[in-house]
Write a protein that holds these residues in place. Structure first.
Motif, PDB file in Angstrom:
ATOM      1  N   LYS A  58     -20.703 -22.519  43.524  1.00 43.64           N
ATOM      2  CA  LYS A  58     -20.522 -23.952  43.778  1.00 43.64           C
ATOM      3  C   LYS A  58     -21.022 -24.789  42.604  1.00 43.64           C
ATOM      4  O   LYS A  58     -20.488 -25.845  42.319  1.00 43.64           O
ATOM      5  CB  LYS A  58     -21.270 -24.361  45.053  1.00 43.64           C
ATOM      6  CG  LYS A  58     -20.835 -23.622  46.289  1.00 43.64           C
ATOM      7  CD  LYS A  58     -19.408 -23.891  46.638  1.00 43.64           C
ATOM      8  CE  LYS A  58     -19.035 -23.157  47.908  1.00 43.64           C
ATOM      9  NZ  LYS A  58     -17.649 -22.835  48.003  1.00 43.64           N
ATOM     10  N   GLU A  59     -22.069 -24.337  41.899  1.00 43.47           N
ATOM     11  CA  GLU A  59     -22.593 -25.085  40.764  1.00 43.47           C
ATOM     12  C   GLU A  59     -21.600 -25.137  39.606  1.00 43.47           C
ATOM     13  O   GLU A  59     -21.555 -26.104  38.859  1.00 43.47           O
ATOM     14  CB  GLU A  59     -23.913 -24.469  40.284  1.00 43.47           C
ATOM     15  CG  GLU A  59     -25.068 -24.642  41.254  1.00 43.47           C
ATOM     16  CD  GLU A  59     -25.028 -23.636  42.401  1.00 43.47           C
ATOM     17  OE1 GLU A  59     -24.412 -22.560  42.233  1.00 43.47           O
ATOM     18  OE2 GLU A  59     -25.593 -23.939  43.460  1.00 43.47           O
ATOM     19  N   GLU A  60     -20.796 -24.085  39.436  1.00 42.29           N
ATOM     20  CA  GLU A  60     -19.840 -24.043  38.331  1.00 42.29           C
ATOM     21  C   GLU A  60     -18.647 -24.972  38.551  1.00 42.29           C
ATOM     22  O   GLU A  60     -18.079 -25.482  37.596  1.00 42.29           O
ATOM     23  CB  GLU A  60     -19.322 -22.616  38.144  1.00 42.29           C
ATOM     24  CG  GLU A  60     -20.368 -21.646  37.640  1.00 42.29           C
ATOM     25  CD  GLU A  60     -19.819 -20.237  37.537  1.00 42.29           C
ATOM     26  OE1 GLU A  60     -18.608 -20.036  37.747  1.00 42.29           O
ATOM     27  OE2 GLU A  60     -20.606 -19.328  37.251  1.00 42.29           O
ATOM     28  N   ILE A  61     -18.264 -25.183  39.795  1.00 45.96           N
ATOM     29  CA  ILE A  61     -17.061 -25.971  40.059  1.00 45.96           C
ATOM     30  C   ILE A  61     -17.365 -27.377  40.550  1.00 45.96           C
ATOM     31  O   ILE A  61     -16.447 -28.162  40.763  1.00 45.96           O
ATOM     32  CB  ILE A  61     -16.149 -25.258  41.081  1.00 45.96           C
ATOM     33  CG1 ILE A  61     -16.877 -25.037  42.407  1.00 45.96           C
ATOM     34  CG2 ILE A  61     -15.626 -23.965  40.532  1.00 45.96           C
ATOM     35  CD1 ILE A  61     -15.989 -24.494  43.505  1.00 45.96           C
ATOM     36  N   MET A  62     -18.642 -27.718  40.718  1.00 44.11           N
ATOM     37  CA  MET A  62     -19.006 -29.037  41.221  1.00 44.11           C
ATOM     38  C   MET A  62     -18.754 -30.101  40.154  1.00 44.11           C
ATOM     39  O   MET A  62     -19.115 -29.938  38.999  1.00 44.11           O
ATOM     40  CB  MET A  62     -20.484 -29.055  41.615  1.00 44.11           C
ATOM     41  CG  MET A  62     -20.917 -30.360  42.250  1.00 44.11           C
ATOM     42  SD  MET A  62     -22.607 -30.334  42.836  1.00 44.11           S
ATOM     43  CE  MET A  62     -23.509 -30.350  41.308  1.00 44.11           C
ATOM     44  N   VAL A  63     -18.120 -31.200  40.552  1.00 45.27           N
ATOM     45  CA  VAL A  63     -17.889 -32.319  39.647  1.00 45.27           C
ATOM     46  C   VAL A  63     -19.067 -33.267  39.770  1.00 45.27           C
ATOM     47  O   VAL A  63     -19.324 -33.818  40.830  1.00 45.27           O
ATOM     48  CB  VAL A  63     -16.573 -33.050  39.994  1.00 45.27           C
ATOM     49  CG1 VAL A  63     -16.364 -34.243  39.083  1.00 45.27           C
ATOM     50  CG2 VAL A  63     -15.407 -32.095  39.899  1.00 45.27           C
ATOM     51  N   ARG A  64     -19.807 -33.436  38.692  1.00 42.85           N
ATOM     52  CA  ARG A  64     -20.985 -34.299  38.716  1.00 42.85           C
ATOM     53  C   ARG A  64     -20.584 -35.741  38.449  1.00 42.85           C
ATOM     54  O   ARG A  64     -19.533 -36.025  37.888  1.00 42.85           O
ATOM     55  CB  ARG A  64     -21.985 -33.822  37.675  1.00 42.85           C
ATOM     56  CG  ARG A  64     -22.549 -32.451  38.018  1.00 42.85           C
ATOM     57  CD  ARG A  64     -23.421 -31.909  36.893  1.00 42.85           C
ATOM     58  NE  ARG A  64     -23.957 -30.610  37.213  1.00 42.85           N
ATOM     59  CZ  ARG A  64     -23.283 -29.477  37.113  1.00 42.85           C
ATOM     60  NH1 ARG A  64     -22.043 -29.489  36.696  1.00 42.85           N
ATOM     61  NH2 ARG A  64     -23.847 -28.338  37.432  1.00 42.85           N
ATOM     62  N   ALA A  65     -21.448 -36.674  38.842  1.00 43.14           N
ATOM     63  CA  ALA A  65     -21.155 -38.089  38.657  1.00 43.14           C
ATOM     64  C   ALA A  65     -21.012 -38.424  37.177  1.00 43.14           C
ATOM     65  O   ALA A  65     -20.184 -39.244  36.788  1.00 43.14           O
ATOM     66  CB  ALA A  65     -22.254 -38.931  39.290  1.00 43.14           C
ATOM     67  N   GLY A  66     -21.809 -37.800  36.319  1.00 42.32           N
ATOM     68  CA  GLY A  66     -21.697 -38.043  34.890  1.00 42.32           C
ATOM     69  C   GLY A  66     -20.360 -37.590  34.324  1.00 42.32           C
ATOM     70  O   GLY A  66     -19.869 -38.153  33.342  1.00 42.32           O
ATOM     71  N   ASP A  67     -19.762 -36.566  34.932  1.00 45.75           N
ATOM     72  CA  ASP A  67     -18.462 -36.085  34.473  1.00 45.75           C
ATOM     73  C   ASP A  67     -17.337 -37.051  34.837  1.00 45.75           C
ATOM     74  O   ASP A  67     -16.355 -37.176  34.118  1.00 45.75           O
ATOM     75  CB  ASP A  67     -18.157 -34.715  35.092  1.00 45.75           C
ATOM     76  CG  ASP A  67     -19.144 -33.657  34.644  1.00 45.75           C
ATOM     77  OD1 ASP A  67     -19.785 -33.859  33.598  1.00 45.75           O
ATOM     78  OD2 ASP A  67     -19.280 -32.638  35.339  1.00 45.75           O
ATOM     79  N   ILE A  68     -17.493 -37.748  35.947  1.00 51.75           N
ATOM     80  CA  ILE A  68     -16.447 -38.658  36.397  1.00 51.75           C
ATOM     81  C   ILE A  68     -16.295 -39.820  35.416  1.00 51.75           C
ATOM     82  O   ILE A  68     -15.191 -40.233  35.085  1.00 51.75           O
ATOM     83  CB  ILE A  68     -16.765 -39.168  37.820  1.00 51.75           C
ATOM     84  CG1 ILE A  68     -16.703 -38.009  38.806  1.00 51.75           C
ATOM     85  CG2 ILE A  68     -15.786 -40.258  38.234  1.00 51.75           C
ATOM     86  CD1 ILE A  68     -17.168 -38.379  40.199  1.00 51.75           C
TER      87      ILE A  68
END
Length: 113
Positions: A58-68
């Motif tokens: 799940k950590e590898e595919i999670m989209v973080r707020a900074g990425d958005i």
């Protein structure tokens, strides 16, 4: 007893709506009951099929707020670097900025520029 409410747009009868609700509930249950009896929870069947590849964590595919907002932040990097240096985290500094900007606006409004 007449439960029909007549209006210029039509009529509304709660008993008719309850009858439709019961009919649609029975139809939904019939569709649900005809489901696949071979399905078993908590087995390999619940995992997504990824063409034979292992499912990533799940950590590898999670989209973080900074990425958005990466493109937006990268485009305005110079502006945000200045804001980061001004950000001290001290509430007194923010109150001072608030009062200073308020005084400038008041001066412009009353002074008549």
């Amino acid at each position: 007893m007449n439960f029909t409410l007549l209006s210029p747009s039509g009529f509304w009868n709660p008993l008719l709506w309850i009858a439709f609700l019961i009919i649609f509930t029975i139809i939904g249950y019939i569709i649900y009951a005809r489901g696949n009896p071979g399905y078993k929870k908590n087995t390999e069947q619940v995992k997504p099929y990824l063409s034979g590849n292992a499912e990533p964590s799940k950590e590898e595919i999670m989209v973080r707020a900074g990425d958005i907002y990466w493109g937006f932040l990268e485009a305005l990097k110079g502006y945000y670097d200045v804001l980061k240096t001004m950000h001290t985290g001290d509430m007194r500094d923010y109150i001072l900025w608030y009062l200073g900007v308020g005084a400038i606006i008041l001066f412009l409004l009353v002074g008549g520029v």
